[in-house]
Design an enzyme around this catalytic site. Structure first.
Site, short mmCIF file in Angstrom:
data_model
loop_
_atom_site.label_atom_id
_atom_site.label_comp_id
_atom_site.label_asym_id
_atom_site.label_seq_id
_atom_site.Cartn_x
_atom_site.Cartn_y
_atom_site.Cartn_z
N ALA A 75 0.14 8.24 -10.30
CA ALA A 75 1.36 7.41 -10.24
C ALA A 75 2.50 8.27 -9.73
O ALA A 75 2.47 9.50 -9.83
CB ALA A 75 1.69 6.84 -11.62
N VAL A 104 2.77 11.77 -11.54
CA VAL A 104 1.88 11.86 -12.68
C VAL A 104 0.46 12.13 -12.18
O VAL A 104 -0.03 11.44 -11.29
CB VAL A 104 1.91 10.57 -13.52
CG1 VAL A 104 1.00 10.72 -14.75
CG2 VAL A 104 3.33 10.24 -13.96
N GLY A 124 10.61 7.66 -9.57
CA GLY A 124 11.85 8.20 -9.03
C GLY A 124 12.03 9.67 -9.32
O GLY A 124 12.61 10.40 -8.53
N GLY A 174 9.35 11.85 -10.89
CA GLY A 174 8.20 12.72 -10.92
C GLY A 174 6.93 12.08 -10.45
O GLY A 174 6.86 10.89 -10.17
N ASP A 201 13.68 0.28 -19.13
CA ASP A 201 12.83 -0.01 -17.97
C ASP A 201 11.54 -0.68 -18.41
O ASP A 201 10.45 -0.30 -17.99
CB ASP A 201 12.54 1.29 -17.21
CG ASP A 201 12.09 1.02 -15.76
OD1 ASP A 201 12.40 -0.08 -15.24
OD2 ASP A 201 11.44 1.89 -15.17
#
Length: 878
Positions: free
Chosen positions: A101, A108, A104, A106, A218
Site C-alpha cells: 500500500a 507499507v 500520502g 509513507g 480518515d
C-alpha cells in the site's frame, strides 16, 4: 520540477498525485485540471509525475491485485514481487518482502522477521523519501505514539518502530489479512443485519479511540478491513489527532502548514471548511460508512468534481435518504428484492444515517457509542433516538417487536369465526411442519457435506503428511464458511455459530466474536427476533463479549434472557443456563448485588425441575449460586456440583477441575490448607488437558496464588502471580479484567513483603484496567483503591494514602459488600492513622469497626493481606 518546494507544497502534490493514480487513465488529466483550478504550478507538477509513472503504475496495480488475493486467501504471493521491488532489504530485525500500500506519507511493505528468533509476518510503514521534513516526521511519530496508546482487538497493533539507515522513521505493525469492509460485505452477499453488526464493531472501535482522546479523521472503507474470519480491523492513524491540548508532544494541527489533512470524498463539513475537528467528524465519517454499507454507494455523486464543488456538496447539500438511491443490484447483494430493501431502509435506518450526516456537528450523535446504540436498537426492533418519540411511533414499534404475539391474538379472533377456518388452519400447520422437517433434513445433509469436505483438508495427501491442528481446521472452516456458503444462510449461520463456540472454548475470543455476531444476525433474518436459536447465539456471544467488555456482555445476557423467555417459556432449561451466567457476570461487576443472587437462585430452581439430563447445567448453576455465599451454604452446593461432574465425566475433565477450583475457594475460609490441596489438584487436571497457557488454567493458577496470599504465604504466591501475569500479558492482552486480577494480587503480596514501590506499580496498573472496564461505582474499584492506599502507607506516604483509603472506605461502607469486607476497610484506615501518629483521627473509625464486629460477630481481621478481598478471577465454563 523544482525539488526545493516547501514541505506543505510537496504534501499537496503527493496527495493529488496519489488520488489521480486511483482513477482511470483517461480521466486523470481532467481530474487534475479541475482539482487544481487556477494553480498552474500545482497542475504542472502533478502532470509531470503522472507522465513519469506508467511503469510504476503497472507495478502498483499488480501489487494491489496480489494484495487482494493474499488478504482474502490468507497466502501471500511472494513470487510476484515485480520489478524494482524492495524484497530482501532489511530494516532492523525485519526483511521487506513486497509493497502492499502507499499513501500520502509513507509506503507499507509486507515484512517478515529476519533475525531467526521466531516466524512472524507484519506490515512495515516507512516514511517516503523527500517527505522527511520536521513537520511530517513529527506527524509520523505522532502516529506511532497514537498507535502505542490504543490497545484494542479491532485496531491493528503497533509492534515496533525505528529508523531506516538514512534516518527516516518506520512503524512495524500487525499484518492484517482482510478486505475493505464494503468489498467484504458485497463479496459474501452479506444481509443487511449482518452488515449492521459489522458496523457496530467499527463504532465500538472508534469509541475506544475517542475514550483515549484520539480522533481518526480518515474513516473510509479502505482503512477498515474485515478478515476472512469476519473480524473488523481499523488501520491508518496517519492523520489522526490527539485531543489533549496540554500534551507538548502533540504536533500542531493542520493549520500549521495550511494543508488540510483528509480524504476529500470522505471528509466532514468541518474538515473541508478548515474548522475545528472533534470526535463529531468521526461520527460523520461513520455516517458515510453506514450509508455506503446499506445503500451500496456514497451519499454524493461519484463522477469527477472539482474540489470547490465537492466542498459545496459536503458542506451545504443534504444527501438523499439511503432508501431512495438503492437499486436492484444493491438489493441482490443484500439478499433482498428492491422493494424489501427499501422497506428495510425506509424510516428508522434512513433517519439514523441522516442524523449522523448532519452538517452541524452539534446536531449529530454526540458520540460513536450513541450511534452504535441507535443501530443496535434498530436491529432489535426498539425505538431509536433519531426518530420522534410519538405514540404512533411507539405503537408501530410494539407491533413490529411483538408480531408473533399479535399474530397469535388475531388467530384467536379468527378461530371464533368458524370451524371451517380451524380445519383449514390445521391442514396448513401439518403441511408447514412437514416442509420444516424436510428443510431441516436438507440442512443437516448440507452441514454434513461441508464438514466432510472440510476435514478432507486434513488428509495426509493434501497436507503432505503434516498434522493439521484443530485451530488450523477452525481457521479454514471460518474462511470457507464465509466464502462458500453465502447462498446457504441456514447452513452458514449454523457453521459460524459452531466455529465461534469452538474458538471460545480454545480461548480465542477475538476470533469467536465476529463469527457469533454474523451468525446471530443471520438467525434473526431467518427466524425473526424471538426464537430459540437467536437466544442461544445471544447467550454465547454475551459470554465472549464479557471477556473484554463486561458491561456490554451483561447487557447481551439480558437480551438473551428476554428472547429465551419469550421464545421457549420461562421454565425452559435454556432460560436456566442463561440465568446462571447472567447472574455470575453481574456478580463480577457488582459483588453482593441482589439481582445477581436472585438470578442465580432462579437458575437452580429451574434446572432442578427440568426434564432430561441437565446435570452439567445444574452443576454450573449450583457452583455460581454459591459464589459469595457463607461456607454453610456454599460448601454443600460446591460438593454437589463436583459429584455431578465426576459422575458424568470421571476425574480427568475440565469441568471437574473447575468444580475443584470452586470448592477450594469456598473451603478456604474454614480450612486454608485443604483449599490449597483442592486447588493444586484442579490445576494438575487443567494442565494435563488444556496446558498451562489456556485461560482456564491461568484462572485456577491465579486462584491458587490468591489462596496462598490470604493465609500469608507471600513467598509462595508471588512467583505464581508473576507467571500468570506474564502469560496473560502475552496471550490475552486485551482482557483487562484478567490482567487486573493478577496485577492486584501481585501488588498485595509485594506490599506485604515491604516492597511498597513495586507494589504501587502493579496496583496502579490494576486500577487503570478496572477503571476502563467497570462502572465508576463498582465495589471492585473501591477495594483496589484501598489496596493501593495500603501500599502507599507502607512507604510512609501517609497523606497520599489517606485520600485513597478514606474515599475507598466510604464507597465500601455504602456498597453491598459483605460485612467482613467493610470491617477490613475500616481496619485499613485505623492502621493508617495509628502509623501516622494521628490517634484522634483513628478514633471514629475504631468505634465504627467495634460496632460492626459486635453486630456481625466477625472474626478473621488479622489475616495479613486477607484484609482486602479485592477482585477475584471470573469462573469460566470454557
Amino acid at each position: 520540477m523544482d525539488r526545493a518546494l516547501a514541505p506543505d507544497r510537496w504534501q499537496q502534490i503527493d496527495r493529488l498525485f496519489s488520488a489521480a493514480l486511483d482513477r482511470p487513465e483517461a480521466q486523470r488529466v481532467a481530474f487534475v485540471t479541475a482539482a487544481c483550478g487556477g494553480d498552474l504550478e500545482l497542475r504542472g507538477a502533478v502532470l509531470e509525475l503522472l507522465e513519469a509513472s506508467p511503469q510504476a503504475e503497472r507495478y502498483w496495480e499488480g501489487a494491489r491485485a496480489r494484495l487482494i488475493r493474499s488478504l482474502w486467501t490468507g497466502f501471500a504471493d511472494e513470487e510476484a514481487a515485480g520489478p524494482g521491488g524492495p524484497q530482501g532489504d532489511r530494516l532492523g530485525p525485519y526483511r521487506l518482502l513486497n509493497p502492499i500500500a502507499r499513501g500520502g506519507m509513507g509506503t507499507v511493505y509486507l515484512a517478515a522477521r529476519a533475525d531467526g528468533r521466531f516466524e512472524q509476518r507484519l506490515a512495515v510503514k516507512v516514511l517516503r523519501k523527500g517527505l522527511d521534513t520536521e513537520d511530517v516526521v513529527a506527524r509520523f511519530l505522532a502516529e506511532r505514539r497514537i498507535l502505542a496508546s490504543l490497545e484494542h482487538p479491532n485496531i491493528a497493533r503497533l509492534l515496533d518502530g525505528g529508523e531506516t539507515p538514512d534516518g527516516r522513521p518506520y512503524l512495524a505493525m500487525e499484518y492484517v489479512e482482510g478486505r475493505p469492509i464494503t468489498e467484504y460485505c458485497d463479496a459474501v452477499r452479506m444481509p443487511l443485519p449482518a452488515r449492521l453488526v459489522l458496523f457496530e464493531s467499527v463504532c465500538r472501535t472508534v469509541h475506544h479511540a475517542h475514550q483515549h482522546l484520539v480522533v481518526h479523521r480518515d474513516l473510509k472503507p479502505s482503512n477498515i478491513l474485515v478478515t476472512p474470519t469476519g473480524q473488523v480491523k481499523l488501520l491508518d492513524f496517519g492523520i489522526a489527532k490527539l485531543l489533549d491540548p496540554q500534551d507538548p508532544d502533540t504536533p500542531a494541527g493542520p493549520t500549521r502548514t495550511g494543508v488540510r489533512l483528509m480524504t476529500p470524498r470522505y471528509a466532514s463539513p468541518e474538515q473541508v471548511l478548515g474548522k475545528r475537528v472533534t470526535t463529531a467528524s468521526d461520527v460523520y465519517q461513520l455516517g458515510l460508512l453506514l450509508y455506503e454499507l446499506v445503500a451500496g454507494r456514497p451519499p454524493y455523486p461519484e463522477q469527477e468534481l472539482s474540489r470547490a464543488e465537492l466542498e459545496r456538496l459536503i458542506s451545504e447539500v443534504e444527501p438523499p435518504p439511503p432508501s431512495e438511491v438503492v437499486d436492484a443490484s444493491t438489493a441482490h447483494l443484500r439478499r433482498l428484492d428492491l422493494r424489501g430493501l427499501r422497506r428495510s431502509l425506509g424510516g428508522d435506518l434512513d433517519r439514523i444515517t441522516q442524523m449522523a450526516l448532519r452538517k452541524e456537528p452539534e446536531r449529530r450523535y454526540s458520540s460513536a457509542e450513541q450511534l452504535l446504540e441507535d443501530v443496535r436498537r434498530f436491529r432489535h426492533g426498539l425505538p431509536v433516538q433519531a426518530t420522534a418519540d410519538t405514540r404512533s411511533y411507539r405503537a408501530a414499534k410494539f407491533l413490529r417487536r411483538h408480531q408473533f404475539g399479535v399474530a397469535a391474538a388475531t388467530a384467536g379472533v379468527l378461530f371464533l369465526a368458524g370451524y371451517a377456518l380451524t380445519v383449514t388452519e390445521q391442514s396448513r400447520t401439518i403441511r408447514s411442519a412437514r416442509d420444516q422437517a424436510a428443510l431441516e433434513a436438507r440442512k443437516a445433509e448440507q452441514v454434513t457435506a461441508f464438514m466432510v469436505d472440510l476435514f478432507g483438508g486434513a488428509n495426509p495427501d493434501v497436507t503432505g503428511g503434516r498434522d493439521v491442528t484443530v485451530r488450523e481446521l477452525l481457521d479454514l472452516g471460518a474462511q470457507r464458511a464465509g466464502a462458500e456458503l453465502s447462498d446457504q444462510p441456514a447452513v452458514r449461520s449454523a457453521m459460524l455459530s459452531a466455529i465461534g463456540q469452538s474458538y471460545a472454548q480454545l480461548g480465542r475470543y477475538d476470533a469467536a466474536q465476529p463469527l457469533l455476531e454474523i451468525a446471530l444476525a443471520e438467525r434473526r433474518l431467518a427466524h425473526g427476533p424471538i426464537h430459540e436459536a437467536v437466544a442461544r447465539d445471544l447467550w454465547m456471544l454475551a459470554g465472549v463479549v464479557a471477556k473484554s467488555d463486561l458491561d456490554t456482555g451483561i447487557a447481551l445476557y439480558g437480551d438473551a434472557l428476554r428472547v429465551a423467555e419469550a421464545g421457549v417459556g420461562p421454565d425452559h432449561p435454556l432460560v436456566g443456563r442463561i440465568l446462571a451466567d447472567y447472574g455470575e457476570r453481574i456478580s463480577l461487576a457488582r459483588p453482593g448485588d441482589s439481582l445477581s443472587i436472585a438470578l442465580r437462585e432462579r437458575a437452580v430452581v429451574i434446572l432442578r425441575a427440568a426434564p432430561g439430563d441437565v446435570r452439567e447445567d445444574l452443576a454450573h448453576a449450583l457452583s455460581v449460586s454459591a459464589y459469595g455465599a457463607p461456607p454453610a451454604v456454599a460448601l454443600p452446593r460446591m460438593r454437589e456440583a463436583l459429584a455431578l461432574r465426576r459422575a458424568l465425566y470421571g476425574e480427568q475433565h475440565t469441568t471437574v477441575a473447575a468444580s475443584l477450583n470452586d470448592l477450594a475457594l469456598a473451603t478456604e475460609p474454614v480450612d486454608p490448607l485443604a483449599a490449597d490441596s483442592l486447588m493444586t489438584k484442579s490445576i494438575e487436571i487443567a494442565v494435563a488437558i488444556l496446558g498451562k497457557r489456556h485461560a482456564t488454567t491461568l484462572n485456577s493458577m491465579n486462584s491458587l496464588a490468591a489462596l496462598r496470599r490470604t493465609r500469608g504465604a507471600y513467598e509462595l504466591a508471588e512467583p505464581i502471580y508473576r507467571e500468570v501475569l506474564a502469560l496473560r500479558e502475552e496471550l490475552y492482552p486485551d482482557q483487562r479484567l484478567l490482567l487486573a486480577y493478577s496485577q492486584y494480587g501481585l501488588g498485595l503480596v509485594l506490599a506485604e513483603q515491604d516492597k511498597g514501590a513495586d507494589a504501587e506499580t502493579y496496583l496502579r496498573l490494576a486500577l487503570g484496567n478496572l477503571e476502563r472496564e467497570l462502572a465508576a461505582d463498582s465495589p471492585l474499584l473501591a477495594l483496589t483503591r484501598l489496596a493501593l492506599g495500603h501500599a502507599l502507607a507502607s512507604q510512609g506516604r501517609y497523606q497520599d494514602a489517606e485520600r485513597l483509603l478514606v474515599s475507598a472506605n466510604d464507597a465500601i461502607q455504602a456498597s453491598g459488600l459483605p460485612a467482613l469486607d467493610k470491617a477490613r476497610a475500616l481496619q485499613r484506615v485505623v492502621r493508617l492513622y495509628l502509623a501516622w501518629s494521628r490517634p484522634d483521627r483513628a478514633e471514629p473509625y475504631q468505634e465504627q469497626l467495634r460496632q460492626l464486629v459486635e453486630a456481625e460477630s466477625l472474626s478473621g481481621l488479622d489475616r495479613g493481606t486477607g484484609d482486602d478481598s479485592g477482585p477475584q478471577p471470573p469462573r469460566d465454563r470454557s
